[in-house]
Design a protein around this motif. Structure first.
Motif: not given
Ligand code: FEO
Length: 403
Positions: A193-194, A240-248, A250-256, A301-307
């Motif tokens: 999905a990611m 609910g889980g997939v909607i929550e993930k799409y919401t996150k 879409a914003k791509q907040p900074p992570t560690d 790009i899959t890893d960059l999505l949450e980087a």
């Protein structure tokens, strides 16, 4: 072929009549390691409605599955949620074969289908945003989802059984006989999905945010999400889980997390990469290394999505960058990942352009440069290895400051 394939019932009146593509590995540059499905659905009431079709080569499989439920000639309506050819490839043949009363599509969908297949526009019935129709006692509402991910994209909601036919949204490239996500390995479906979002939807975050807000404002009860690829979702926690993930996403907040992509000619850029990795880790970042001589752009790009960090290195070759790095940077630049801190590095023999070229590309991508391009002539000595480590540490510090 005619009775080789069977439909799968997903709700009392909805049947999956799509196709399973175990063989596909290349979806315009995206490595689909686990194949895919092209989902089409039959809604059977007083009238029969087909929602989306499949890739042209899979027409017989779709017709075989339809025929296991109802004579295809009895299809009264077709809804085309999305004009891309993995869902519309056999639409013209299907229309010719079943002669439906109406083919519904968004206004942009009508334009796209006419331009793809040179159909007569009057053979298509455009629907308006939010329009509701009654198709033989089955009530559908159409919601435009422009640029999620094509201008024509829309979703269809079946009121009677609270099914959202979401076209590409919430899907994944995953071939399986199981039709529901809760029948599959969670680790696999989470990753796919990611990967799907990362490779298809990353540049469209602002449209996705708006669309999610719009759909939420409609306050629809959703019992089943039926995307056009991969498994369906029927449990509240999965929806609910997939909607929550799409919401996150879409914003791509900074992570560690930091992604390091590199390639080397004689091992010097690789030595630098390993020292940078240590510095990044010392600074508290979680590091994912991608040696591009043997990694795929779609996994990067899959890893960059949450980087929160992105570091790229290449040896200089012929006054430029290595082909493997050119490939991945071209792909990533188009996908526009956001909120990244990073830097570029590499070794060289004579002129040493690669780190400067890569640094410029990072800037064009909107990556915040945390350290000046790091260049080493030929082979790094102990001092240069320490500098590489420090380079990584500085990037990690900037990343952490954003959390
Ligand atoms: Fe699966 Fe945008 O097509």
């Amino acid at each position: 072929m005619a009775d080789s394939f069977k439909a799968i019932k997903v709700t009392p009146s909805v049947y999956w009549v799509g196709a399973i593509d175990w063989d596909i590995r290349n979806f315009h540059g995206y490595l689909t390691s686990r194949g895919s499905t092209y989902n089409a659905f039959l809604v059977v009431g007083e009238k029969v409605t087909l929602i989306d079709t499949v890739k042209a080569a899979f027409k017989d499989e779709m017709f075989s599955r339809i025929a296991s439920v109802v004579d295809p000639q009895k299809i009264d309506y077709i809804i085309s949620n999305h004009a891309e050819m993995d869902h519309s490839g056999c639409l013209p043949d299907t229309i010719a074969a079943v002669n439906p009363e109406k083919v519904f599509t968004s206004r942009m969908g009508q334009k796209a289908l006419v331009e793809h297949f040179h159909m007569d526009a009057s053979s298509l019935t455009p629907v308006d945003e939010g329009e509701t129709v009654d198709l033989g006692g089955k009530k559908f509402t159409f919601v435009e989802t422009k640029m999620c991910h094509w201008p024509d994209s829309m979703v269809s909601y079946l009121h009677d059984e609270a099914v959202l036919f979401s076209q590409d949204a919430f899907g994944m490239h995953l071939a399986s006989h199981e039709r529901f996500i809760d029948e599959l390995d969670r680790g696999v479906t989470d990753y796919e999905a990611m990967k799907y979002y990362a490779n298809i939807l990353t540049p469209l975050g602002s449209f996705i945010e708006k669309t999610l807000t719009k759909v939420a404002s409609l306050d629809l009860k959703i019992d089943v999400v039926a995307p056009d690829h991969g498994p369906l979702l029927r449990r509240g926690e999965d929806i609910g889980g997939v909607i929550e993930k799409y919401t996150k996403w879409a914003k791509q907040p900074p992570t560690d997390k930091v992604v390091v992509v590199y390639d080397s000619m004689w091992g010097s850029s690789q030595k630098m990469a390993r020292a940078i990795e240590e510095g990044l880790s010392d600074g508290g970042a979680k590091v994912k290394m991608f040696p591009m001589h043997d990694s795929h752009r779609s996994d990067v790009i899959t890893d960059l999505l949450e980087a929160g960090g992105f570091v790229v290195g290449s040896a200089t070759m012929n006054n430029g960058i290595l082909p493997s790095i050119a490939d991945v940077m071209c792909y990533l630049k188009g996908l526009k990942p956001r909120n990244l801190v990073g830097g570029a590095f590499g070794s060289y023999g004579w002129s040493g352009e690669a780190p400067k070229i890569l640094n410029a590309t990072l800037e064009e991508m909107g990556v915040e440069i945390a350290a000046a391009p790091l260049r080493v002539m030929y082979v790094p000595d102990d001092k240069q290895i320490s500098k590489s480590r420090e380079f990584g540490l500085n990037i990690a510090k900037k990343m952490m400051a954003k959390l």
